[in-house]
Design an enzyme around this catalytic site. Structure first.
Site, short mmCIF file in Angstrom:
data_model
loop_
_atom_site.label_atom_id
_atom_site.label_comp_id
_atom_site.label_asym_id
_atom_site.label_seq_id
_atom_site.Cartn_x
_atom_site.Cartn_y
_atom_site.Cartn_z
N LYS A 1 0.93 -1.12 -0.16
CA LYS A 1 -0.03 -0.12 0.10
C LYS A 1 0.98 1.37 0.00
O LYS A 1 1.86 1.23 0.72
CB LYS A 1 -1.00 -0.03 1.33
CG LYS A 1 -1.99 1.21 1.15
CD LYS A 1 -2.83 0.94 2.80
CE LYS A 1 -3.81 1.89 2.72
NZ LYS A 1 -4.71 2.09 3.87
N SER B 1 -9.51 -0.52 7.21
CA SER B 1 -8.95 -0.33 5.95
C SER B 1 -8.43 -1.60 5.67
O SER B 1 -7.90 -1.63 4.50
CB SER B 1 -8.04 0.80 5.88
OG SER B 1 -8.97 2.18 5.71
N SER C 1 -9.36 1.94 3.10
CA SER C 1 -8.76 2.74 2.08
C SER C 1 -7.63 1.72 1.23
O SER C 1 -7.26 2.17 0.33
CB SER C 1 -7.98 3.85 2.96
OG SER C 1 -7.25 3.41 3.78
N1 GLN Z 1 -12.89 4.40 6.75
C1 GLN Z 1 -12.13 4.82 7.68
C2 GLN Z 1 -11.55 6.25 7.66
O1 GLN Z 1 -12.13 6.83 6.65
C3 GLN Z 1 -10.99 3.81 8.06
C4 GLN Z 1 -9.97 4.35 7.06
C5 GLN Z 1 -8.68 3.50 7.61
O2 GLN Z 1 -8.81 2.36 8.14
N2 GLN Z 1 -7.53 3.75 7.01
O3 GLN Z 1 -11.04 7.01 8.42
#
Ligand code: GLN
Length: 492
Positions: A86, A185, A161
């Site tokens: 990532k 995420s 994400s």
């Molecule tokens: N969807 C969550 C956020 O936008 C989690 C994102 C993540 O785990 N990086 O913060």
């Protein structure tokens, strides 16, 4: 037909353990495998956009070196196995942007500890995967470089994400990948893409070299095709690191040894607060069937209460935006990436940040700055931290009685691209089952447990106490081995 089982398995379908076995047995070389992954990326990534960039020359060179090392007796667990990373993780010499235009062209001079450990175990970096900008999102639509598409249905999001990592693994572009999980995420994109995603306990894996989002929540975790691969990769990346003072000084257990298939007598908690209105009926049905399956394997099903569940989302979005607003202050156009001149130093900051950050990142910086500002700190940030403790206590009580807490990973299967972009609250609701684990420092895993009537994968979430990875992996493995969900693959 979608996702038919192939009689002749292509080389790219291998996971990590299978790749290791095939390489060790001389069935194929690392160059064969790496080239097959690069060919698959060439074939499908135009449609998917899972990768922001690949490093084919370096990857093939590393593969040739790995093949020579193997001939000389090198048997490291990841020797010659290509992986996707990532883009929030620093990779020495490879551009790293966190999916943000503000870091376009930034080439880090060092690698994240987790990446270094993979490389030390012999892994090859195939490329960097797409992400919501600075990992802020649930769909990968917030990337500054365009969205990633779901391999099961190109009109749908892969989740986020870590949507690029999940799509890459599901589409057989890479045997496995690293993602990061601040509020879901790793787990949610794994669920949306029909694969396995493991969020380690807070402190299990070093975040040195991870571009920070919410520092009290962030963890790096593997995204894989099988539970065994998740255990193997976690064993490799876990452990104390002098560069990250939040890593816990505990030995990394032999996680693969927990994969016995035996769960007789284990106590599985089912929180009633997680089966509520708004959950897609097919998701609930699949999870309920999985519960019966796990019971039939000898585990005991125990109804539990997590009364503060409904507060998890507001608490998470207060804490995470506050921490993000502080973490993102460093992107000032002076030290890294984009730099736009202004008349004064403040104008320089304003121009750079105004042009470099996307709309969701700006929204979160504003929310977080507000929550931390004088006069509002006590009402918002402090209050959120207090309620966070209550959420953690809910889980402490639950884990005094059960080994694992079971729920859906996400209330729905993958939604359509564009469906929620103009409705931030609807987007946030997709995180309802995942954020608690980060707030409480727990470990969690998402594994496939079925498909909806559109052929989209459904994810089952198993949460364990801090440092309880053996329990969730043991349960996940036993369930996985008793089902065939992992054999269904998307057709691209
Ligand atoms: N969807 C969550 C956020 O936008 C989690 C994102 C993540 O785990 N990086 O913060």
């Amino acid at each position: 037909m979608m996702g038919g089982q192939n009689s002749k398995k292509p080389l790219t379908s291998v996971g990590v353990a299978e790749a290791h076995a095939g390489l060790a047995a001389g069935q194929f070389t690392s160059v064969d495998l790496t080239r097959a992954c690069l060919d698959q990326i060439e074939r499908v990534d135009g449609a998917l956009h899972a990768f922001l960039r690949t490093s084919p020359t370096d990857a093939l060179e590393a593969a040739a070196m790995a093949d020579r090392a193997r001939a000389d007796g090198d048997a490291r667990p990841l020797l010659g196995i290509p992986l996707a990373i990532k883009d929030v993780l620093m990779t020495n010499g490879i551009e790293t942007t966190a999916g943000s235009r503000i870091l376009e062209g930034f080439v880090p001079p060092y690698s994240a500890t987790a990446v270094q450990k993979l490389k030390a175990a012999g892994a090859i970096i195939l490329g960097k995967t797409n992400t919501d900008e600075f990992a802020m999102g649930s769909s990968t639509e917030n990337s500054g470089y365009g969205p990633t598409r779901n391999p099961w249905d190109l009109e749908r999001v892969p989740g986020g994400s870590s949507g690029g990592s999940a799509a890459a693994v599901a589409a057989d572009e890479a045997p496995a990948a690293l993602g990061t999980d601040t509020g879901g995420s790793v787990r949610q994109p794994a669920a949306f893409c029909g694969i396995v995603g493991l969020k380690p306990s807070y402190g299990r894996v070093s975040r040195y070299g991870l571009i920070a989002y919410g520092s009290s929540l962030d963890q790096i975790g593997p995204i894989t095709k099988t539970v065994a691969d998740a255990a193997l990769l976690l064993e490799i990346i876990a452990g104390v690191d002098p560069q990250d003072s939040t890593t816990m000084p505990v030995d990394v257990p032999d996680l693969s040894a927990a994969l016995t298939g035996e769960i007789t007598g284990m106590r599985i908690g089912i929180p009633k607060e997680y089966f509520v209105e708004g959950i897609q009926p097919e998701v609930e049905a699949a999870v309920r069937t999985a519960i019966e399956q796990i019971a039939s394997l000898g585990a005991e099903i125990v109804p539990i209460n997590l009364p503060n569940t409904e507060l998890a989302l507001p608490v998470y979005y207060l804490v995470v935006t506050a921490e993000a607003s502080a973490n993102l202050a460093r992107f000032d156009g002076i030290r890294y990436g984009l730099s736009i001149d202004g008349d004064t130093i403040f104008d320089h900051f304003r121009q750079t940040r105004g042009a470099g950050f996307g709309p969701e990142v700006k929204r979160r910086i504003m929310l977080g700055t507000y929550a931390l500002s004088a006069g509002y700190y006590d009402a918002y940030y402090l209050k959120a931290q207090q309620v966070r403790t209550l959420i953690k206590q809910d889980f402490d009580r639950a884990f005094a009685d059960v080994d694992v807490v079971l729920s859906p990973t996400s209330p729905t299967t993958a939604f359509r691209i564009g469906e929620k972009v103009d409705d931030p609250l609807a987007m946030i609701l997709t995180d309802i089952f995942t954020t608690s684990a980060n707030l409480a420092g727990l470990c969690g895993i998402s594994i496939p447990c079925g498909f909806d009537s559109d052929g989209l994968p459904i994810g089952l979430q198993l949460l364990g106490p801090s440092l309880g990875e053996e329990k969730i992996l043991r349960t996940a493995y036993a369930y996985e081995q008793s089902t065939n969900w992992r054999l269904r693959r998307p057709e691209l």
